[in-house]
Design a protein around this motif. Structure first.
Motif, short mmCIF file in Angstrom:
data_model
loop_
_atom_site.label_atom_id
_atom_site.label_comp_id
_atom_site.label_asym_id
_atom_site.label_seq_id
_atom_site.Cartn_x
_atom_site.Cartn_y
_atom_site.Cartn_z
N GLN A 80 36.12 -135.18 33.98
CA GLN A 80 35.62 -136.48 34.40
C GLN A 80 36.19 -136.83 35.77
O GLN A 80 37.34 -136.54 36.07
N ASP A 81 35.37 -137.46 36.59
CA ASP A 81 35.80 -137.85 37.92
C ASP A 81 36.39 -139.25 37.85
O ASP A 81 35.72 -140.24 38.11
N ILE A 82 37.67 -139.32 37.46
CA ILE A 82 38.36 -140.59 37.32
C ILE A 82 39.48 -140.62 38.37
O ILE A 82 40.45 -139.87 38.26
N SER A 83 39.31 -141.44 39.40
CA SER A 83 40.27 -141.43 40.51
C SER A 83 41.30 -142.55 40.40
O SER A 83 41.93 -142.92 41.37
N ILE A 84 41.47 -143.12 39.20
CA ILE A 84 42.44 -144.19 39.01
C ILE A 84 43.84 -143.57 38.96
O ILE A 84 44.12 -142.72 38.11
N PRO A 85 44.75 -143.96 39.87
CA PRO A 85 46.11 -143.41 39.80
C PRO A 85 46.89 -144.00 38.63
O PRO A 85 46.82 -145.20 38.37
#
Length: 785
Positions: free
Chosen positions: A193-198
C-alpha cells in the motif's frame, strides 16, 4: 714699525697659562661619561629588541591559534574590550546542561536522556530531542532530532563549577513511512500500500557490547499495534568519531516485535546486525555486514547478505540457493554442507556468508518442526516449511479429521507452501512424497481432476506411487469438509481424567437408544469443561443459564458445543522429562450438573501421572480451541538495555515474591547490581497481553533457577514440594504486577499463552488446584478474569 708692532703685543704671563697636567685631566673626564652612556644605550637597545621579538613571537602564536582554533585564545576575551572580542570558532558559546534544556523548552522541545558516546558521559554524549505529538493517547513524545555534545576544553570554562558543552553535530529525524513498516507483514502475493504517513520514533538506545568499527551505534525505534501483533520499527544510526557526524545507516521493521541485535553469524570476527522479520512460522532474517565505502563523510555501510545471485560458479550451489529462496532452508543447508565438504571445507567469502544466512534460518525451522503442536494443521505446516515431507504425510494419514483440517490449510495457502513444493520438485521431480503434496495442493485448490491429470502426465511415476497418491486424494472427501463448514467447529478447553464406570442414563447422547461402548484398547475419559465457544462468544466456568429444550437436549448441546462437526478432542499429558504426549479421543456424550459441564470421551489409554504433583494436570482441548503463542525469549540483561526501570521493578517484585513464598530468606532486598548479577541471564518474554498496544513483561522461573540463587536454607528447600514447578510473574507496561504464581495457592500455574478464535486480546491458560481456566484481561477491572 715692526718693533712697534711687537711692543703692542704683550707677552703671556705664567699665571695666566694652565698647567699641562690639568689640561690632561680636564680632557679625560668627558670621555668616561661617554663610555657609560654608550653601554646603557646598548643594553636598552638589546632589551627593546628582545622584548619586541618576544612580543612578535607571542603575537604570531596567538595569530596561529586564532586562525586554526580561535577557542584556544578565548581567555583573552576577559581582558579585551567589547569592540575587540575574539569570535569563537564554534560560533556559539558552550552551554551547561541546564542552559541546553532551557533553550529546548523555549522551542517547545523535550530534553531526552543523555547517552554516553564513550565510558564517561561527562566528556561527550548523544542527546535525543523530542516533541509532543498533537491529539496523542500513548507514546506521545516523538523523536525529532539527535545531537552530539562535547565538553569544552578551554581554560575559561574548565575552571567553572559546572561542565560546559559544545554542540558538535546534529541530525534531524523523521519516522519511517507506514507503508515501509507494514511491508514485512505482506506475504509476497499482496500489493504494497502507498501510505506515506510517517510513524513516530519514541525511543533511543545505544547498542551495548562489542560492535563493529570504532564508532558508536544507536537504535532509534517505535512501536505500532496491528491487530494482536506489535510491530517494531526504526533506524540504525552510526556516530563517526573521526568525522564527528551522525549517519542514518539502516531503516528496519520487525512484525514480531524483535529488536535488531549484533551477533556472530559469519566466520570472521566482526559481528553482523540481525533484523528478525519472522511472521508466524515463516522465518525471515535480514543479516547486514559492515562494509567499507570510499566516501569521506561515510566510510562504512550496512550491506545485506543476499541470496538473489551467486558469485560462486557451481550448478549445485546455485540449485541450493534456489530452494533456499523458496523457503526450504534445511534441505538447502544440508546440500551446501555436502558441497563444502567436497571442496575440502573452503568456500569463497560471499558464498560462505550466504551459507551462514541459510544456516540461521534452518535453525529456526528445525526448532519449529521438533515442537509438539496442539493442532495437526500447525504440525504439518511446521513440517512442510522444514521440508519434512514424510513426517507431514504421516500426520495427514493419521485420521480423517486430520485430513480435513490439513485440506483447509492447503486451500488457504497463498503460495508459501506451493513455492516450496514446486522448488523441491524442480530439484527431484520423481520423489514420491513431494509429488503427493503437490497433487494434494492441486486437488484442494483446482480440483481432483486437475491433480489426477498432472499425476498421469509425470514421465517416471510408477504404478505403485500413482496408487498411493490417489489413495491420499481419496481422503479429501467433500462430505467431511461440508460437515465441518455446516456449523462452528468445536472449541473446548477442560481438565481430563480416566474413569472406569459409565452409566448410560447419566449422559446425553444424540442417539439415546445406543449403548455407550468402548472399542478394543480404549478407555473412558471424563472432561470437565473450563471454557468453550458457542459460535458467538467464549463462555467460562461456572456455566449458568443453559436453556436446553425439553426434547432432544443432546442435539442442542451437540450444536452449541460444535461437536456435530468436530467430535474429536485431544488429551495432552506431560511426561516426567517435560515432553508432551497427545492422544486423540472421540466425544460420545454430554452431562450438565448444576453449573458444571462434562464430556464423555473414548480413546487410547494414556500414561498415569495423576499422583505426580510436579507434572501438570492432563489437558483436554479440541483442534480449533487454541493457537499457542510463544514470544521469543530474551534475557533480563538484554531487557534492561531496553527498559531499565521495568527490569528494576520486576527484580524487586520477584525477590519480594520469593520471600513471601519462603524460597529465599526474609530481610533486606539485595541491591539491583547484586540481583542483576544473579538473575541477568534468566529469560523473559515481552508481548502485549492487555490489548493496549504496550508490551507486558513475562518472567517464568524454573525451580532449578530458584535453587541456583543459593539463598534458601535446606529446611526451606525441603518444604512445599508441590511448589517445585515453573512459576510466572507478569508486569504491565507501567511496571505493575498484574499476574503472579507466587501466591498462597501454590497449585496455580500459568501453563501457556493462547490466541482464542474471534477474540482480539490474548488469553492465559492457567492451571488451578482442580482444573484449567482461561483468563483474559478486563479493561474495566484492570485484571485477568
Amino acid at each position: 714699525m715692526a718693533n712697534r708692532s711687537r711692543k703692542l703685543k704683550p707677552k703671556a704671563s705664567k699665571l695666566n697659562q694652565p698647567r699641562a697636567g690639568a689640561m690632561k685631566r680636564v680632557a679625560k673626564k668627558p670621555q668616561k661619561k661617554l663610555k657609560l652612556g654608550s653601554w646603557l644605550s646598548s643594553i636598552l637597545a638589546i632589551a627593546i629588541i628582545l622584548s619586541s621579538a618576544s612580543l612578535i613571537m607571542a603575537f604570531a602564536w596567538i595569530s596561529v591559534l586564532f586562525i586554526f582554533n580561535p577557542d584556544e585564545v578565548s581567555w583573552l576575551n576577559k581582558i579585551l574590550p567589547a569592540w575587540a572580542q575574539i569570535p569563537l570558532g564554534k560560533h556559539e558559546r558552550p552551554q551547561t546542561l541546564k542552559q541546553i534544556q532551557l533553550d529546548l523548552s523555549k522551542k517547545n522541545q523535550i530534553f531526552g536522556e543523555t547517552l554516553p558516546l564513550y565510558q564517561d558521559v561527562k566528556t561527550s554524549f548523544l542527546l535525543p530531542v523530542f516533541q509532543q505529538r498533537a491529539n496523542c493517547q500513548s507514546d506521545c513524545e516523538e523523536l525529532v532530532e539527535l545531537r552530539v555534545y562535547e565538553r569544552s576544553k578551554e581554560l575559561e570554562f574548565k575552571s567553572q563549577s559546572e561542565n560546559y558543552y559544545y554542540l558538535t553535530t546534529q541530525l534531524p529525524v523523521t519516522g519511517p513511512d507506514e507503508s515501509f513498516v507494514i511491508s514485512s507483514l505482506l506475504d509476497g502475493t499482496s500489493e504494497p500500500q502507498d501510505i506515506s504517513i510517517p510513524l513516530p520514533l519514541t525511543e533511543v538506545q545505544r547498542f551495548e557490547g562489542k560492535t563493529p568499527s570504532s564508532g558508536v551505534w544507536f537504535d532509534l525505534r517505535g512501536k505500532r499495534q496491528q491487530g494482536t501483533s506489535s510491530i517494531r520499527y526504526g533506524y540504525v544510526v552510526y556516530y563517526n568519531p573521526e568525522r564527528t557526524n551522525l549517519l542514518q545507516m539502516l531503516s528496519w521493521t520487525s512484525p514480531n516485535g524483535q529488536l535488531p541485535k549484533w551477533q556472530q553469524v559469519t566466520g570472521d570476527a566482526t559481528k553482523e546486525l540481525v533484523v528478525d522479520q519472522t511472521v508466524g512460522l515463516e522465518p525471515h532474517l535480514q543479516v547486514y555486514q559492515v562494509k567499507p565505502l570510499k566516501l569521506f563523510l561515510k566510510p562504512i555501510q550496512l550491506e545485506a547478505i543476499s541470496l538473489k545471485s551467486s558469485t560462486f560458479n557451481d550448478s549445485g550451489y546455485q540449485s541450493a540457493l534456489s530452494i533456499a529462496r523458496s523457503g526450504l532452508w534445511t534441505p538447502a543447508f544440508e546440500w551446501l554442507k555436502f558441497i563444502k565438504k567436497q571442496r575440502k571445507g573452503v568456500l569463497p567469502e560471499a558464498a560462505q556468508a550466504q551459507m551462514d544466512l541459510i544456516r540461521l534460518h534452518s535453525q529456526l525451522t528445525k526448532t519449529q518442526a521438533q515442537k509438539i503442536w496442539a493442532s495437526p494443521s500447525q504440525e504439518v505446516l511446521a513440517d512442510l516449511i522444514d521440508g519434512r515431507w514424510e513426517k507431514a504425510l504421516q500426520v495427514f494419514e493419521a485420521s480423517p479429521h486430520n485430513a480435513q483440517e490439513i485440506a483447509t490449510l492447503l486451500k488457504a495457502d497463498e503460495k508459501r507452501l506451493w513455492n516450496r513444493i514446486a522448488a523441491a520438485l524442480q530439484v527431484n521431480p520423481n520423489r514420491r512424497e513431494v509429488q503427493a503434496w503437490f497433487a494434494l495442493i492441486l486437488a484442494v485448490q483446482r480440483g481432483k481432476g486437475h491433480a489426477n491429470s498432472w499425476l498421469k502426465a509425470q514421465p517416471k511415476v510408477t504404478k505403485e506411487n500413482l496408487t498411493y497418491i490417489q489413495d491420499l486424494l481419496a481422503r479429501l472427501n467433500g462430505k467431511g469438509t461440508s460437515q465441518i463448514s455446516s456449523t462452528h467447529p468445536s472449541q473446548i478447553v477442560g481438565t481430563v481424567q480416566p474413569i472406569t464406570q459409565v452409566t448410560n442414563t447419566e449422559w446425553l447422547q444424540p442417539n439415546s437408544q445406543a449403548d455407550l461402548k468402548l472399542m478394543d484398547n480404549q478407555v473412558w475419559y471424563q472432561v470437565e469443561v473450563s471454557a468453550f465457544n458457542d459460535g458467538k462468544r467464549w463462555l467460562n466456568f461456572p456455566f449458568e443459564n443453559f436453556n436446553p429444550p425439553k426434547t432432544d437436549a443432546a442435539k442442542f448441546f451437540w450444536k452449541t458445543l460444535g461437536i456435530t462437526s468436530d467430535p474429536e478432542i485431544q488429551i495432552v499429558i506431560w511426561l516426567p522429562n517435560g515432553e508432551q504426549k497427545i492422544t486423540i479421543a472421540a466425544i460420545k456424550a454430554v452431562q450438565v450438573r448444576g453449573k458444571i459441564l462434562r464430556l464423555l470421551a473414548a480413546g487410547p489409554k494414556i500414561p498415569d501421572n495423576q499422583n505426580d504433583v510436579l507434572q501438570p494436570k492432563p489437558l483436554a482441548l479440541t483442534n480449533a480451541a487454541l493457537e499457542w503463542v510463544q514470544p521469543s525469549p530474551i534475557t533480563l540483561r538484554e531487557l534492561h538495555q531496553q527498559n531499565p526501570q521495568g527490569v528494576k521493578v520486576i527484580l524487586s517484585s520477584l525477590w519480594q515474591s520469593l520471600q513471601k513464598s519462603d524460597e529465599v530468606p526474609a530481610g533486606a532486598i539485595p541491591s539491583f547490581e547484586q540481583m542483576q548479577e544473579k538473575l541477568g541471564d534468566w529469560p523473559v518474554q515481552v508481548i502485549d497481553l492487555t490489548n493496549n498496544a504496550q508490551s507486558e513483561i513475562i518472567l517464568t522461573i524454573s525451580p532449578e533457577a530458584i535453587a541456583s540463587l543459593n539463598q534458601a536454607t535446606p529446611e526451606i528447600q525441603g518444604e512445599n514440594t508441590e511448589q517445585r514447578r515453573d512459576r510466572t510473574i507478569i508486569l504491565s507496561d507501567v511496571n505493575k504486577v498484574i499476574y503472579t504464581d507466587f501466591t498462597g495457592n501454590y497449585l496455580q500455574r500459568l501453563s501457556a499463552i493462547a490466541k482464542l478464535s474471534g477474540v482480539q486480546s490474548l488469553a492465559l491458560l492457567v492451571e488451578n488446584a482442580h482444573n484449567y481456566s482461561l483468563r483474559r484481561w478486563s479493561e474495566k477491572n484492570q485484571r485477568f478474569e
